[in-house]
Design a protein around this motif. Structure first.
Motif, PDB file in Angstrom:
ATOM      1  N   GLY A 284       0.793  -1.212   0.000  1.00 29.98           N
ATOM      2  CA  GLY A 284       0.000   0.000   0.000  1.00 29.98           C
ATOM      3  C   GLY A 284       0.826   1.262   0.000  1.00 29.98           C
ATOM      4  O   GLY A 284       2.048   1.241   0.122  1.00 29.98           O
ATOM      5  N   THR A 285       0.121   2.379  -0.117  1.00 28.35           N
ATOM      6  CA  THR A 285       0.754   3.688  -0.164  1.00 28.35           C
ATOM      7  C   THR A 285       0.912   4.251   1.244  1.00 28.35           C
ATOM      8  O   THR A 285       0.654   3.570   2.244  1.00 28.35           O
ATOM      9  N   SER A 286       1.272   5.513   1.298  1.00 26.29           N
ATOM     10  CA  SER A 286       1.447   6.177   2.593  1.00 26.29           C
ATOM     11  C   SER A 286       0.161   6.219   3.400  1.00 26.29           C
ATOM     12  O   SER A 286       0.207   6.330   4.628  1.00 26.29           O
ATOM     13  N   TRP A 287      -1.003   6.157   2.735  1.00 27.97           N
ATOM     14  CA  TRP A 287      -2.260   6.139   3.488  1.00 27.97           C
ATOM     15  C   TRP A 287      -2.440   4.823   4.242  1.00 27.97           C
ATOM     16  O   TRP A 287      -3.182   4.771   5.211  1.00 27.97           O
ATOM     17  N   LEU A 304       7.173  -1.323   7.910  1.00 28.22           N
ATOM     18  CA  LEU A 304       6.280  -0.396   7.214  1.00 28.22           C
ATOM     19  C   LEU A 304       6.980   0.170   5.975  1.00 28.22           C
ATOM     20  O   LEU A 304       7.170   1.368   5.836  1.00 28.22           O
ATOM     21  N   ASP A 305       7.341  -0.729   5.071  1.00 30.97           N
ATOM     22  CA  ASP A 305       8.118  -0.333   3.896  1.00 30.97           C
ATOM     23  C   ASP A 305       7.321  -0.412   2.608  1.00 30.97           C
ATOM     24  O   ASP A 305       7.889  -0.301   1.521  1.00 30.97           O
ATOM     25  N   GLY A 306       6.003  -0.592   2.681  1.00 30.01           N
ATOM     26  CA  GLY A 306       5.189  -0.821   1.490  1.00 30.01           C
ATOM     27  C   GLY A 306       5.420   0.137   0.337  1.00 30.01           C
ATOM     28  O   GLY A 306       5.580  -0.289  -0.817  1.00 30.01           O
ATOM     29  N   SER A 312       4.742   4.737  -7.604  1.00 28.84           N
ATOM     30  CA  SER A 312       4.283   6.067  -7.192  1.00 28.84           C
ATOM     31  C   SER A 312       3.614   5.965  -5.830  1.00 28.84           C
ATOM     32  O   SER A 312       3.199   4.885  -5.407  1.00 28.84           O
ATOM     33  N   ASP A 313       3.517   7.105  -5.151  1.00 35.37           N
ATOM     34  CA  ASP A 313       2.945   7.150  -3.805  1.00 35.37           C
ATOM     35  C   ASP A 313       2.055   8.379  -3.697  1.00 35.37           C
ATOM     36  O   ASP A 313       1.927   9.170  -4.633  1.00 35.37           O
ATOM     37  N   ARG A 314       1.417   8.530  -2.542  1.00 30.49           N
ATOM     38  CA  ARG A 314       0.606   9.720  -2.281  1.00 30.49           C
ATOM     39  C   ARG A 314       1.517  10.944  -2.170  1.00 30.49           C
ATOM     40  O   ARG A 314       2.727  10.833  -1.954  1.00 30.49           O
TER      41      ARG A 314
END
Length: 340
Positions: A284-287, A304-306, A312-314
């Protein structure tokens, strides 16, 4: 921890897909992208976000999660508390996305960050593992070497006879790193026993989920000098009792347990039973990392390295510096009213 109801809200729920930078392999699966349920709750000019990937080994998928959310649309939009949500949906991704969106929305409405609403201490950057997917030993060593800022590594092992070579290869190129391994249910008592000398030699600190779900009794006969962690064997707090005396560490994932509300219940109950805590992620992203970051304040091990595996990320996003993760308030769970 508060359970304030949210006044009428506007619900938006959708599925988003982000490609991964490279295929990622664990026991029995290869992942090439992240597909996520994204929930947006808007009320009185404030917006809360939640994101979930679900639990792949339970066939808890974004399409099925979206159906669960849409079935509750009228109830959600009429106003719902996080405590009520615990009774309306089972553990899993749909409840996680909704629960985290409620936390994020409440933080903005109350003008208090989530960590404060949850009764936790102010956050600090957390040392996180960087995960190396299962591959040939040389490829895993190369990937471990590429994580130049990583101070802790998590190695995915699998159900073949190359695991000792994998661990030794990584340790040879990263003698400095804290090291754990994750079998993702891929070992038997015999394969674990044969592997333990190499793990001890390589200074492995934790062995995660060695045996399949349903085979927890196999742990009774394991004499391991290395602490053992449970992941798939513990979905929520109801699964803890069966692991007492069998493992040392519990891996909390919000997609498994169904949100931050249950994650905090699970964490406190696990501590009461004498377990150490770990927080993990399904990707997952930063969310997705933001709520995990809140739980991470209670944990011995943080994974927590997803976002590091995504193209790309948030924006804004969590930050990785010197092997640590930091979640600025404007990313998720802060009192700052930021929409994205």
């Amino acid at each position: 921890m508060t359970t304030h109801g949210i006044k009428r809200v506007k619900l938006t729920a959708s599925i988003e897909r982000v490609e991964m930078t490279a295929p990622f392999r664990i026991t029995g699966y290869v992942f090439t992208h992240n597909e996520m349920l994204v929930v947006r709750l808007e009320s009185e000019g404030h917006v809360g976000h939640g994101e979930a990937l679900g639990v792949y080994y339970h066939q808890d998928t974004p399409p099925s999660m979206l159906r669960q959310v849409e079935a509750l649309r009228d109830i959600i939009e009429g106003g719902i508390t996080r405590q009520q949500l615990l009774t309306l949906l089972p553990p899993g991704g749909a409840r996680n996305a909704l629960d985290c969106a409620l936390w994020d929305l409440e933080a903005k409405q109350q003008g208090k960050p989530v960590w404060q609403l949850a009764g936790l201490n102010p956050p600090e950057p957390l040392l996180t593992t960087f995960t190396v997917g299962a591959d040939e030993p040389e490829a895993m060593a190369e990937r471990a070497s590429s994580y130049t800022q990583a101070r802790a590594l998590k190695l995915k092992l699998t159900d073949d006879d190359r695991n000792a070579d994998r661990v030794r290869a990584v340790r040879a190129v990263r003698p400095d790193a804290w090291l754990m391994v994750d079998a993702n249910q891929g070992f038997t008592p015999e394969t674990l026993a044969s592997l333990l000398p190499a793990l001890v030699e390589s200074r492995v600190a934790v062995v995660e989920q060695p045996f399949p779900v349903g085979k927890e009794a196999w742990l009774d006969d394991v004499d391991s000098p290395i602490p053992l962690a449970a992941d798939e064997s513990v979905q929520d707090h109801r699964d803890l009792e069966k692991l007492v005396g069998r493992v040392n560490v519990i891996n909390i994932k919000l997609d498994k347990c169904g949100g931050l509300t249950e994650a905090l219940i699970l964490a406190r109950r696990a501590q009461e039973l004498g377990f150490k805590l770990m927080v993990g992620n399904m990707g997952g992203t930063s969310w997705s990392m933001g709520p995990g970051f809140v739980v991470g304040a209670l944990c011995m091990v943080v994974d927590l390295d997803g976002p590091l595996f995504l193209v790309s990320d948030r924006e804004p996003a969590v930050r990785y510096e010197d092997g640590r993760i930091w979640c600025p308030e404007e990313v998720w769970g802060g009192a700052i009213a930021v929409d994205a």
